[in-house]
Design a protein around this motif. Structure first.
Motif, PDB file in Angstrom:
ATOM      1  N   GLY A  33       0.642  -1.097  -0.173  1.00  0.00           N
ATOM      2  CA  GLY A  33       0.106   0.100  -0.082  1.00  0.00           C
ATOM      3  C   GLY A  33       1.090   1.295   0.034  1.00  0.00           C
ATOM      4  N   ALA A  34       0.476   2.265   0.492  1.00  0.00           N
ATOM      5  CA  ALA A  34       0.979   3.644   0.246  1.00  0.00           C
ATOM      6  C   ALA A  34       0.539   4.638   1.395  1.00  0.00           C
ATOM      7  CB  ALA A  34       0.736   4.179  -1.059  1.00  0.00           C
ATOM      8  N   MET A  35       1.200   5.427   1.887  1.00  0.00           N
ATOM      9  CA  MET A  35       0.824   6.450   2.911  1.00  0.00           C
ATOM     10  C   MET A  35       1.702   7.657   2.718  1.00  0.00           C
ATOM     11  SD  MET A  35       3.051   7.185   5.686  1.00  0.00           S
ATOM     12  CE  MET A  35       1.974   7.646   7.006  1.00  0.00           C
ATOM     13  N   GLY A  36       0.896   8.701   2.994  1.00  0.00           N
ATOM     14  CA  GLY A  36       1.853  10.182   2.711  1.00  0.00           C
ATOM     15  C   GLY A  36       0.910  11.188   3.638  1.00  0.00           C
ATOM     16  N   LEU A  37       1.503  12.364   3.607  1.00  0.00           N
ATOM     17  CA  LEU A  37       1.023  13.287   4.425  1.00  0.00           C
ATOM     18  C   LEU A  37       0.406  14.702   3.341  1.00  0.00           C
ATOM     19  CD1 LEU A  37       3.862  13.669   7.097  1.00  0.00           C
ATOM     20  CD2 LEU A  37       1.559  12.584   7.359  1.00  0.00           C
ATOM     21  N   GLY A  64      -2.862  16.176   7.969  1.00  0.00           N
ATOM     22  CA  GLY A  64      -2.238  15.398   6.945  1.00  0.00           C
ATOM     23  C   GLY A  64      -3.015  14.427   6.043  1.00  0.00           C
ATOM     24  N   GLY A  65      -4.280  14.168   6.757  1.00  0.00           N
ATOM     25  CA  GLY A  65      -5.070  13.305   5.947  1.00  0.00           C
ATOM     26  C   GLY A  65      -6.145  12.821   6.849  1.00  0.00           C
ATOM     27  N   PRO A  66      -7.151  11.938   6.217  1.00  0.00           N
ATOM     28  CA  PRO A  66      -8.409  11.461   7.278  1.00  0.00           C
ATOM     29  C   PRO A  66      -7.978  10.528   8.025  1.00  0.00           C
ATOM     30  CG  PRO A  66      -8.361  10.707   4.818  1.00  0.00           C
ATOM     31  CD  PRO A  66      -7.023  11.498   4.936  1.00  0.00           C
ATOM     32  N   VAL A  67      -6.888   9.850   7.819  1.00  0.00           N
ATOM     33  CA  VAL A  67      -6.797   8.631   8.611  1.00  0.00           C
ATOM     34  C   VAL A  67      -6.176   8.753  10.000  1.00  0.00           C
ATOM     35  CG1 VAL A  67      -5.825   6.441   8.679  1.00  0.00           C
ATOM     36  CG2 VAL A  67      -6.468   6.983   6.543  1.00  0.00           C
ATOM     37  N   ASP A  68      -6.332   8.581  11.118  1.00  0.00           N
ATOM     38  CA  ASP A  68      -5.902   8.648  12.382  1.00  0.00           C
ATOM     39  C   ASP A  68      -5.493  10.286  12.684  1.00  0.00           C
ATOM     40  OD1 ASP A  68      -5.265   8.295  14.974  1.00  0.00           O
ATOM     41  OD2 ASP A  68      -3.587   6.905  14.472  1.00  0.00           O
ATOM     42  N   PRO A  69      -6.456  11.015  12.771  1.00  0.00           N
ATOM     43  CA  PRO A  69      -6.035  12.441  12.948  1.00  0.00           C
ATOM     44  C   PRO A  69      -5.397  12.798  14.458  1.00  0.00           C
ATOM     45  CG  PRO A  69      -8.249  12.443  13.023  1.00  0.00           C
ATOM     46  CD  PRO A  69      -7.693  10.871  12.693  1.00  0.00           C
ATOM     47  N   THR A  70      -5.396  11.574  15.259  1.00  0.00           N
ATOM     48  CA  THR A  70      -4.724  11.906  16.679  1.00  0.00           C
ATOM     49  C   THR A  70      -3.068  11.433  16.453  1.00  0.00           C
ATOM     50  OG1 THR A  70      -5.247   9.581  17.302  1.00  0.00           O
ATOM     51  CG2 THR A  70      -6.701  11.372  17.876  1.00  0.00           C
ATOM     52  N   GLY A 119      -3.844   7.195   3.428  1.00  0.00           N
ATOM     53  CA  GLY A 119      -3.385   5.911   3.202  1.00  0.00           C
ATOM     54  C   GLY A 119      -4.050   5.077   2.052  1.00  0.00           C
ATOM     55  N   TRP A 120      -3.470   4.216   1.647  1.00  0.00           N
ATOM     56  CA  TRP A 120      -4.087   3.241   0.458  1.00  0.00           C
ATOM     57  C   TRP A 120      -3.815   1.944   0.523  1.00  0.00           C
ATOM     58  CZ3 TRP A 120      -1.651   8.349  -0.172  1.00  0.00           C
ATOM     59  CH2 TRP A 120      -2.205   9.150  -0.582  1.00  0.00           C
ATOM     60  N   ASN A 121      -4.730   1.384   0.289  1.00  0.00           N
ATOM     61  CA  ASN A 121      -4.497  -0.266   0.320  1.00  0.00           C
ATOM     62  C   ASN A 121      -3.528  -0.775  -0.809  1.00  0.00           C
ATOM     63  OD1 ASN A 121      -6.177  -0.788   2.465  1.00  0.00           O
ATOM     64  ND2 ASN A 121      -7.879  -0.533   1.392  1.00  0.00           N
ATOM     65  N   ALA A 122      -3.230  -1.972  -1.073  1.00  0.00           N
ATOM     66  CA  ALA A 122      -2.147  -2.581  -2.086  1.00  0.00           C
ATOM     67  C   ALA A 122      -3.197  -2.084  -3.271  1.00  0.00           C
ATOM     68  CB  ALA A 122      -2.203  -4.040  -1.825  1.00  0.00           C
ATOM     69  N   GLY A 123      -2.475  -1.697  -4.267  1.00  0.00           N
ATOM     70  CA  GLY A 123      -2.834  -1.471  -5.650  1.00  0.00           C
ATOM     71  C   GLY A 123      -3.810  -0.150  -5.692  1.00  0.00           C
ATOM     72  N   GLN A 124      -4.316   0.323  -4.788  1.00  0.00           N
ATOM     73  CA  GLN A 124      -5.361   1.501  -4.751  1.00  0.00           C
ATOM     74  C   GLN A 124      -4.779   2.556  -5.341  1.00  0.00           C
ATOM     75  OE1 GLN A 124      -6.909   2.215  -1.052  1.00  0.00           O
ATOM     76  NE2 GLN A 124      -8.409   3.904  -1.937  1.00  0.00           N
ATOM     77  N   LEU A 125      -3.597   3.135  -5.041  1.00  0.00           N
ATOM     78  CA  LEU A 125      -3.117   4.448  -5.461  1.00  0.00           C
ATOM     79  C   LEU A 125      -2.544   4.078  -6.854  1.00  0.00           C
ATOM     80  CD1 LEU A 125      -2.000   7.143  -4.875  1.00  0.00           C
ATOM     81  CD2 LEU A 125       0.049   6.467  -4.095  1.00  0.00           C
ATOM     82  N   ALA A 126      -2.052   3.060  -7.312  1.00  0.00           N
ATOM     83  CA  ALA A 126      -1.839   2.859  -8.807  1.00  0.00           C
ATOM     84  C   ALA A 126      -3.177   3.015  -9.637  1.00  0.00           C
ATOM     85  CB  ALA A 126      -1.232   1.385  -9.000  1.00  0.00           C
TER      86      ALA A 126
END
Length: 175
Positions: A33-37, A64-70, A119-126
């Motif tokens: 997968g992928a992750m970024g800010l 930074g994104g919608p995943v885990d804003p804490t 964050g993106w699951n495997a293949g999602q960002l591509a």
């Protein structure tokens, strides 16, 4: 980490409350997968309102994104040689350590406290890139973060590719 920085730049056709008009610093991208800010979405709250003991820290916090804003990430230019620091390229370091964040604040250097991540699951960002949602911009230096105001980062990232936003067609390239 070595190699250039990768920024994901939202296509002008990518709409939505969270990702429309964003620039994302990609921190990880592999078969899992992928992750970024997101690096162009300052919040109205200064760091001093969000952290105990951060009086006088009037720099804004960033979404930074919608995943885990804490979860907080600190981006900053000058390494302090502390545990928990990761050097991305010369002039850009990242850490999720509260101790590093406090040391960065005490050092007086420029920094970004980024809350949450994308964050993106495997293949999602591509798949999203093939659909035309993202344009990839690689840079060897971090001046897009430190020298360009947040409101101009999206258009500047596209300009660096020689892209005029109005010329990007919806749907992406399909081969």
């Amino acid at each position: 980490m070595s190699g250039p920085l990768t920024f994901l730049v939202a296509s002008p056709h990518l709409h939505g409350e969270v990702f429309g008009g964003t620039v994302i610093l990609l921190l990880e991208h592999d078969e899992k997968g992928a992750m970024g800010l997101i690096v162009n979405a300052p919040t109205p709250q200064p760091v001093s309102e969000l952290m105990a003991g951060a009086e006088g820290q009037d720099t804004p916090a960033w979404l930074g994104g919608p995943v885990d804003p804490t979860l907080g990430w600190c981006l900053y230019p000058d390494a302090l040689e502390l545990d928990g620091e990761i050097s991305l390229v010369p002039g850009l370091n990242v850490s999720s350590s509260l101790d590093v964040l406090r040391a960065v604040m005490e050092s007086g250097q420029t920094y970004m406290l980024v809350l949450g991540y994308a964050g993106w699951n495997a293949g999602q960002l591509a798949g999203e890139a093939r659909a035309g949602a993202w344009v990839w911009v690689e840079q060897d230096t971090p001046e897009l973060l430190w020298d360009i105001p947040a409101a101009g980062r999206w258009s500047e990232a596209l300009r660096r590719l020689g892209v005029i936003p109005s010329t990007i067609m919806p749907g992406g390239a399909q081969a």
